[in-house]
Design a protein around this motif. Sequence first.
Motif: not given
Length: 265
Positions: A59-60, A63, A81, A85, A88-89, A221
């Motif tokens: 997923i990283t 993104l 988006m 995300v 949330l991560g 992040w």
Amino acid sequence: MGKVNVCLKRSYIIVICLIAILGALMLAFTLLSHGLLHEEDEIESTLPVIHGMYVLSIITPILTIIGLYGACKEKKWALMMFAVVMILGSLFWITCDILLLALRPMVAEVQKSDYLQLLPLNNPSEVATDRMKAAQIEFQCCGLDQGYLDWGYNIPESCLCTKEPTNPCVAAPRNSSLSEHLVDDQHIMIYKESCLPYMTAHMMMIIDSAMGIILGVTLLWVLSVVLCILILCRLNKKEDIPVVVYSPEAKAGNHSPLTDAVENA
């Protein structure tokens, strides 16, 4: 739509590129770990962790591609988006760090209890024996809890002291299995300290390292989210456009002062 500062955009791109590199390294590490643990007996217990690492490492990069597209093309939907995300991560990484910190004492107790079940060491399984011998060579120790006494008569050669040991040594009992190594009635030196404290400290070091890595990833992040939100704020900011005022005189052209000046000359 306002203009995005070049330095802000470049900083954002650099940060998400670093995140993409970390995702690729995580994927490589997951593949390597899965391959090494494939033939181990504990593979069933570690499969959920491995599957979770697969999901995160896949997923990283996706993104980061979305975030890079949003920054280069100045697409708000892509940046929004990415921000949602990544928030949330970040919350997920913070939760993992808190759980590791809370479970740290429990892990030490569970590990100690599991290893003490191997006692006495003179009749363990082959896997446990190999693991203990490797630990004794690595940490320069002997036995689990009571030192070489845990092995009884069959003290393995992995307990033998090296020429320049870093840990203290004692003379091995003359009635042990190491007596066959006696030369000219000299004492056989073996490690004095037990291995359990070293093994527990090693596990705690691994947990502390994992917590540090997770904290660093979380900060990275969060930084990407902050930069992404700043870019969105710049895109949502309206530029000040000067108001154009209609003037009839400007349309007709009022050059009489200039004409009079030329005639007077």
